[in-house]
Design a protein around this motif. Structure first.
Motif, PDB file in Angstrom:
ATOM      1  N   GLU A   1       4.493   6.708 -19.931  1.00 21.90           N
ATOM      2  CA  GLU A   1       4.625   5.709 -21.009  1.00 21.90           C
ATOM      3  C   GLU A   1       6.003   5.067 -20.960  1.00 21.90           C
ATOM      4  O   GLU A   1       6.171   3.879 -21.193  1.00 21.90           O
ATOM      5  CB  GLU A   1       4.417   6.382 -22.359  1.00 21.90           C
ATOM      6  CG  GLU A   1       2.964   6.568 -22.715  1.00 21.90           C
ATOM      7  CD  GLU A   1       2.800   7.154 -24.106  1.00 21.90           C
ATOM      8  OE1 GLU A   1       1.881   7.946 -24.272  1.00 21.90           O
ATOM      9  OE2 GLU A   1       3.599   6.820 -25.004  1.00 21.90           O
ATOM     10  N   GLY A   2       7.003   5.910 -20.649  1.00 21.26           N
ATOM     11  CA  GLY A   2       8.375   5.412 -20.584  1.00 21.26           C
ATOM     12  C   GLY A   2       8.512   4.276 -19.568  1.00 21.26           C
ATOM     13  O   GLY A   2       9.154   3.260 -19.830  1.00 21.26           O
ATOM     14  N   ALA A   3       7.878   4.459 -18.400  1.00 18.89           N
ATOM     15  CA  ALA A   3       7.956   3.429 -17.363  1.00 18.89           C
ATOM     16  C   ALA A   3       7.341   2.120 -17.865  1.00 18.89           C
ATOM     17  O   ALA A   3       7.881   1.036 -17.621  1.00 18.89           O
ATOM     18  CB  ALA A   3       7.232   3.910 -16.108  1.00 18.89           C
ATOM     19  N   ILE A   4       6.211   2.250 -18.586  1.00 15.68           N
ATOM     20  CA  ILE A   4       5.560   1.045 -19.112  1.00 15.68           C
ATOM     21  C   ILE A   4       6.484   0.348 -20.118  1.00 15.68           C
ATOM     22  O   ILE A   4       6.672  -0.875 -20.073  1.00 15.68           O
ATOM     23  CB  ILE A   4       4.218   1.399 -19.778  1.00 15.68           C
ATOM     24  CG1 ILE A   4       3.283   2.048 -18.755  1.00 15.68           C
ATOM     25  CG2 ILE A   4       3.587   0.150 -20.386  1.00 15.68           C
ATOM     26  CD1 ILE A   4       1.959   2.491 -19.339  1.00 15.68           C
TER      27      ILE A   4
ATOM     28  N   SER B   1      -1.044  -6.000 -25.621  1.00 10.69           N
ATOM     29  CA  SER B   1      -2.185  -6.534 -24.882  1.00 10.69           C
ATOM     30  C   SER B   1      -1.869  -6.732 -23.397  1.00 10.69           C
ATOM     31  O   SER B   1      -2.684  -7.254 -22.666  1.00 10.69           O
ATOM     32  CB  SER B   1      -2.629  -7.862 -25.504  1.00 10.69           C
ATOM     33  OG  SER B   1      -1.550  -8.754 -25.496  1.00 10.69           O
ATOM     34  N   ALA B   2      -0.654  -6.290 -22.970  1.00  9.73           N
ATOM     35  CA  ALA B   2      -0.286  -6.473 -21.564  1.00  9.73           C
ATOM     36  C   ALA B   2      -1.240  -5.699 -20.670  1.00  9.73           C
ATOM     37  O   ALA B   2      -1.749  -4.645 -21.053  1.00  9.73           O
ATOM     38  CB  ALA B   2       1.147  -5.996 -21.332  1.00  9.73           C
ATOM     39  N   PHE B   3      -1.484  -6.231 -19.478  1.00  9.00           N
ATOM     40  CA  PHE B   3      -2.448  -5.581 -18.595  1.00  9.00           C
ATOM     41  C   PHE B   3      -1.814  -5.161 -17.266  1.00  9.00           C
ATOM     42  O   PHE B   3      -1.837  -3.992 -16.892  1.00  9.00           O
ATOM     43  CB  PHE B   3      -3.633  -6.513 -18.358  1.00  9.00           C
ATOM     44  CG  PHE B   3      -4.599  -6.007 -17.339  1.00  9.00           C
ATOM     45  CD1 PHE B   3      -5.350  -4.862 -17.601  1.00  9.00           C
ATOM     46  CD2 PHE B   3      -4.757  -6.651 -16.119  1.00  9.00           C
ATOM     47  CE1 PHE B   3      -6.241  -4.377 -16.670  1.00  9.00           C
ATOM     48  CE2 PHE B   3      -5.648  -6.153 -15.178  1.00  9.00           C
ATOM     49  CZ  PHE B   3      -6.390  -5.018 -15.448  1.00  9.00           C
ATOM     50  N   ILE B   4      -1.186  -6.098 -16.579  1.00 11.04           N
ATOM     51  CA  ILE B   4      -0.725  -5.812 -15.224  1.00 11.04           C
ATOM     52  C   ILE B   4       0.410  -4.796 -15.210  1.00 11.04           C
ATOM     53  O   ILE B   4       0.379  -3.827 -14.459  1.00 11.04           O
ATOM     54  CB  ILE B   4      -0.295  -7.115 -14.513  1.00 11.04           C
ATOM     55  CG1 ILE B   4      -1.497  -8.050 -14.433  1.00 11.04           C
ATOM     56  CG2 ILE B   4       0.240  -6.826 -13.118  1.00 11.04           C
ATOM     57  CD1 ILE B   4      -1.182  -9.405 -13.868  1.00 11.04           C
ATOM     58  N   THR B   5       1.419  -5.016 -16.060  1.00  8.43           N
ATOM     59  CA  THR B   5       2.568  -4.108 -16.064  1.00  8.43           C
ATOM     60  C   THR B   5       2.139  -2.658 -16.362  1.00  8.43           C
ATOM     61  O   THR B   5       2.501  -1.748 -15.608  1.00  8.43           O
ATOM     62  CB  THR B   5       3.634  -4.600 -17.059  1.00  8.43           C
ATOM     63  OG1 THR B   5       3.965  -5.946 -16.733  1.00  8.43           O
ATOM     64  CG2 THR B   5       4.877  -3.754 -17.005  1.00  8.43           C
ATOM     65  N   PRO B   6       1.347  -2.414 -17.436  1.00 10.36           N
ATOM     66  CA  PRO B   6       0.908  -1.032 -17.682  1.00 10.36           C
ATOM     67  C   PRO B   6       0.043  -0.499 -16.544  1.00 10.36           C
ATOM     68  O   PRO B   6       0.129   0.681 -16.194  1.00 10.36           O
ATOM     69  CB  PRO B   6       0.084  -1.135 -18.962  1.00 10.36           C
ATOM     70  CG  PRO B   6       0.489  -2.397 -19.595  1.00 10.36           C
ATOM     71  CD  PRO B   6       0.907  -3.314 -18.498  1.00 10.36           C
ATOM     72  N   ALA B   7      -0.785  -1.375 -15.951  1.00 12.01           N
ATOM     73  CA  ALA B   7      -1.667  -0.916 -14.887  1.00 12.01           C
ATOM     74  C   ALA B   7      -0.853  -0.456 -13.682  1.00 12.01           C
ATOM     75  O   ALA B   7      -1.162   0.566 -13.071  1.00 12.01           O
ATOM     76  CB  ALA B   7      -2.622  -2.031 -14.483  1.00 12.01           C
ATOM     77  N   LEU B   8       0.237  -1.179 -13.343  1.00 16.64           N
ATOM     78  CA  LEU B   8       1.039  -0.837 -12.176  1.00 16.64           C
ATOM     79  C   LEU B   8       2.004   0.305 -12.448  1.00 16.64           C
ATOM     80  O   LEU B   8       2.204   1.165 -11.602  1.00 16.64           O
ATOM     81  CB  LEU B   8       1.810  -2.066 -11.681  1.00 16.64           C
ATOM     82  CG  LEU B   8       0.952  -3.165 -11.042  1.00 16.64           C
ATOM     83  CD1 LEU B   8       1.814  -4.367 -10.695  1.00 16.64           C
ATOM     84  CD2 LEU B   8       0.251  -2.627  -9.799  1.00 16.64           C
TER      85      LEU B   8
ATOM     86  N   LYS C   1      -3.581   5.304 -19.305  1.00 18.25           N
ATOM     87  CA  LYS C   1      -4.361   4.106 -19.614  1.00 18.25           C
ATOM     88  C   LYS C   1      -3.929   3.502 -20.939  1.00 18.25           C
ATOM     89  O   LYS C   1      -3.559   4.212 -21.871  1.00 18.25           O
ATOM     90  CB  LYS C   1      -5.837   4.483 -19.733  1.00 18.25           C
ATOM     91  CG  LYS C   1      -6.574   4.613 -18.423  1.00 18.25           C
ATOM     92  CD  LYS C   1      -8.044   4.421 -18.744  1.00 18.25           C
ATOM     93  CE  LYS C   1      -8.994   5.193 -17.860  1.00 18.25           C
ATOM     94  NZ  LYS C   1      -8.744   6.539 -17.467  1.00 18.25           N
ATOM     95  N   VAL C   2      -4.017   2.169 -21.004  1.00 17.75           N
ATOM     96  CA  VAL C   2      -3.844   1.483 -22.291  1.00 17.75           C
ATOM     97  C   VAL C   2      -5.133   0.719 -22.580  1.00 17.75           C
ATOM     98  O   VAL C   2      -6.031   0.660 -21.749  1.00 17.75           O
ATOM     99  CB  VAL C   2      -2.632   0.524 -22.271  1.00 17.75           C
ATOM    100  CG1 VAL C   2      -1.338   1.294 -22.111  1.00 17.75           C
ATOM    101  CG2 VAL C   2      -2.789  -0.523 -21.182  1.00 17.75           C
ATOM    102  N   MET C   3      -5.220   0.137 -23.776  1.00 18.70           N
ATOM    103  CA  MET C   3      -6.454  -0.510 -24.228  1.00 18.70           C
ATOM    104  C   MET C   3      -6.927  -1.607 -23.292  1.00 18.70           C
ATOM    105  O   MET C   3      -8.118  -1.701 -22.974  1.00 18.70           O
ATOM    106  CB  MET C   3      -6.249  -1.079 -25.635  1.00 18.70           C
ATOM    107  CG  MET C   3      -6.146  -0.032 -26.711  1.00 18.70           C
ATOM    108  SD  MET C   3      -7.716   0.811 -27.024  1.00 18.70           S
ATOM    109  CE  MET C   3      -8.507  -0.364 -28.104  1.00 18.70           C
ATOM    110  N   SER C   4      -6.003  -2.444 -22.839  1.00 17.59           N
ATOM    111  CA  SER C   4      -6.430  -3.555 -21.990  1.00 17.59           C
ATOM    112  C   SER C   4      -7.038  -3.023 -20.690  1.00 17.59           C
ATOM    113  O   SER C   4      -8.034  -3.541 -20.204  1.00 17.59           O
ATOM    114  CB  SER C   4      -5.243  -4.479 -21.696  1.00 17.59           C
ATOM    115  OG  SER C   4      -4.212  -3.738 -21.082  1.00 17.59           O
TER     116      SER C   4
END
Lengths: 362, 286
Positions: B151-154, B221-228, B235-238
């Motif tokens: 989570e910290g990295a995200i 709502s970010a997608f790419i940054t959390p995914a990478l 996992k996050v919601m998006s």
């Protein structure tokens, strides 16, 4: 003589090489209203900001109540300012705006309430404690700004163009009110203005400033009737300026040969024969007649324009190709005179002042 | 109706049509979809039901992802605020030229593609990355820390980009403060510190609010940054919605997840604004 409360000694301040204030010395007596009057850029606001501590002088010293102010930050000076824009805190109610300074001074809560109420009563704003600045008219904001400065009971009240944002009628009203409040509290007041009428109507003494220096400091009557320099005479009131050279001094009068070729007689001045001078006569000190009158100065002139202004009628004349203005409270003896007519204009030597030229001729 | 009164409506007609066709209509469509059922053998089945929502809200696994998403949003917002406020404050006090350079610096992350930016963080935070090799070589830790896929990295990755929105909106609010107010406060006896907390900070709240809303909604709502930077384990919601929709083809459930996120973010925003507006300095928002 009342003690001096604020003293400026040889104070100078420059911004990026441009001298705003140059070697200014000034003593404000306790309880007096002093106006710093001058055109924009004359250094009057800089001077006020140095007294408040927003600016430090480059050289010279400022003493307030016997304490040298060098290095003393604004919040530890015994001054309170009313800003030109009022600078009321938009996020605080009228009550909290007034309480701000008291809270900074750790005044007890009960006393804050009392003092805020008293200050608002003083400026006739009682009952508006809960309003926010944006809900007030310009005049009301002005009163709140004054109350906010007075409520902390400062040793010196500083006003920066306090009335410039009000309309003409409100301005006259506030002038009277400021004087009344100041008299009642006896608070030493320094105010900055470029409006000569404001300075004349509010101040006990006026310091006329030009290019970072005080040209003359005197009471309103002295400044108006006995200006020492051409700058002061031009800045305060209207005048007819006749540059020339002193031709001779006799019988307590000075003869001046003006550049326009008129021999003018003036009151005795400091000047000596050969000195360059400007002879000045105020428009309301002149007489305009159909026949020559027995006056020390009497010349024929051509009427260019006649303007009825209510209290006075203004005659724009041509005196040997030179524009000359005369203001007459009663012009009934000139009924029927039209532009183009020849009249006689005259004035007493005692009403003709000799001034040092603003710029010495090269 | 005459043309003069009609003209403004004609002018907004085009953008309005785009907004309705490309945003509102799909949104309504998506909501309808979230009320459908999904069958593995048949696909999407008609008939309205709230089954997808009850499934989500009744499962601790899914709720855990929801709270994580909101937690990341809040942390990224707080980090941006704490880092961004001093920067914005300093920017306002700079000379115009220095201010322009600082603004450019703040905006720089936006000029880089999100993928490139995230890979940059992979390099920095990886097991043999910059941070870990420094920590290991200086003897602070013996083995590399797990920094990536946390989570910290995200939060770090999101703060990196969205900080600029926070700084710019706070700087704009600070720029609107009349400098005479600061002088007035000092003149009335306030120290610089008191002037900041009693005048500058309250008057900059609209900027803080705007910046926080932007950073929070974008982070949640970010997608790419959390995914990478989080990977499939964090996992996050998006990402969850993406997984259900595109990987598992459960469109109705993916839609429901999207709507739960939308509802919670919108709710959080409304509560946040209400708290600020009813607070002590609510008047600055009017």
């Amino acid at each position: 003589m009342p003690p001096v409360l604020v003293e400026l000694r040889e104070v100078a301040k420059a911004y990026e090489g441009h001298a705003a204030v140059r070697g200014l010395s000034l003593a404000v007596e306790a309880g007096e209203r002093l106006a710093l009057l001058g055109p924009s850029g004359c250094g009057k606001t800089t001077t006020l900001n140095m007294i408040a501590g927003f600016l430090e002088p480059d050289t010279g010293s400022i003493v307030i109540g016997g304490r040298p102010m060098a290095g003393i930050p604004p919040h530890r000076r015994d001054t309170a300012m009313v800003f030109q824009s009022y600078a009321l805190f938009p996020h605080l109610s009228v009550f909290d705006n007034l309480a701000f300074g008291l809270r900074m001074r750790r005044v007890a809560r009960a006393e804050i309430a009392t003092r805020v109420r008293e200050a608002l009563e003083l400026v006739q704003m009682a009952g508006l404690e809960r309003r926010y600045p944006r809900e007030l008219s310009g005049g009301q904001q002005q009163r709140v700004a004054l109350a906010r400065a007075l409520v902390i009971r400062p040793g010196v009240l500083l006003l920066d163009e306090p009335l410039s944002n009000l309309d003409a009628k409100l301005r006259q009203e506030m002038r009277l009110e400021i004087v009344e409040i100041q008299r009642r509290l006896g608070i030493t007041t320094v105010f900055v203005t470029h409006d000569q009428e404001e300075a004349l109507s509010i101040a006990d003494r006026i310091a006329v400033m030009s290019e970072g220096r005080i040209e003359q400091i005197d009471g309103p009557i002295g400044i108006y009737h006995e200006p020492r320099t051409e700058f002061v005479a031009r800045f305060i009131g209207d005048g007819n300026f006749l540059p020339g050279q002193v031709a001779g001094v006799e019988d307590g009068q000075t003869r001046v040969d003006t550049a326009a070729g008129l021999p003018v007689r003036a009151a005795r001045g400091r000047q000596r024969p050969g000195d360059a001078v400007v002879a000045m006569v105020r428009p309301e000190k002149t007489r305009v007649t159909l026949r020559p009158e027995r006056l020390e100065n009497s010349f024929t002139a051509t009427v260019r324009a006649i303007t009825f202004l209510g209290p006075v009628t203004r005659y724009q004349l041509l005196l040997r190709d030179m524009a000359f203005a005369a203001s007459l409270p009663d012009a009934s003896h000139l009924a029927g005179v039209e532009p183009g007519a020849t009249v006689h204009v005259g004035w007493r030597a005692a009403d003709c002042l000799l001034l040092d030229p603003a710029v010495p001729p090269a | 109706m005459n043309v003069r009164r009609l003209a403004p409506w004609l002018l907004v007609a085009a953008p309005l049509a785009v907004f309705v066709a490309l945003f509102l209509a799909p949104l309504v469509n998506l909501f309808a979809l979230s009320l459908f059922r999904f069958d593995r053998s048949v696909g999407v089945v008609g008939g309205l039901t709230v089954e997808n929502y009850t499934k989500f809200l009744g499962d601790p696994f899914y709720l855990g992802i929801l709270w994580r998403t909101l937690r990341i949003g809040v942390l990224a917002t707080l980090a941006s605020l704490l880092l961004g406020y001093p920067l914005a404050y300093h920017m306002q006090r700079c000379r115009p030229r220095a201010r322009a350079y600082l603004a450019l610096l703040v905006l720089a992350p936006l000029l880089v593609s999100v993928v490139v930016r995230s890979f940059g963080w992979l390099v920095i935070l990886g097991p043999n990355g910059l941070v870990n090799s420094l920590l290991v070589s200086s003897g602070i830790v013996r083995d590399p820390l797990r920094l990536l896929y946390t989570e910290g990295a995200i939060v770090v990755g999101l703060t990196h980009v969205f900080l600029s929105f926070m700084v710019l909106s706070i700087a704009a609010a600070l720029a609107r403060i009349d400098p005479a107010l600061l002088r007035a406060a000092q003149n009335l006896g306030a120290t610089e510190r008191q002037t900041f907390f009693r005048v500058v900070l309250p008057l900059s709240l609209p900027g803080v609010a705007a910046g926080s809303l932007i950073v929070f909604t974008l982070s949640s709502s970010a997608f790419i940054t959390p995914a990478l930077l989080g990977g499939p384990r964090v996992k996050v919601m998006s990402y969850l919605s993406y997984q259900q929709t595109l990987l598992l083809s459960d469109w109705p459930y993916g839609a429901a997840i999207a709507f739960v996120l939308l509802g919670l973010v919108a709710g959080a925003v409304l509560v946040y604004l209400r708290v600020l507006e009813s607070g002590r300095y609510g008047v600055v928002f009017r």
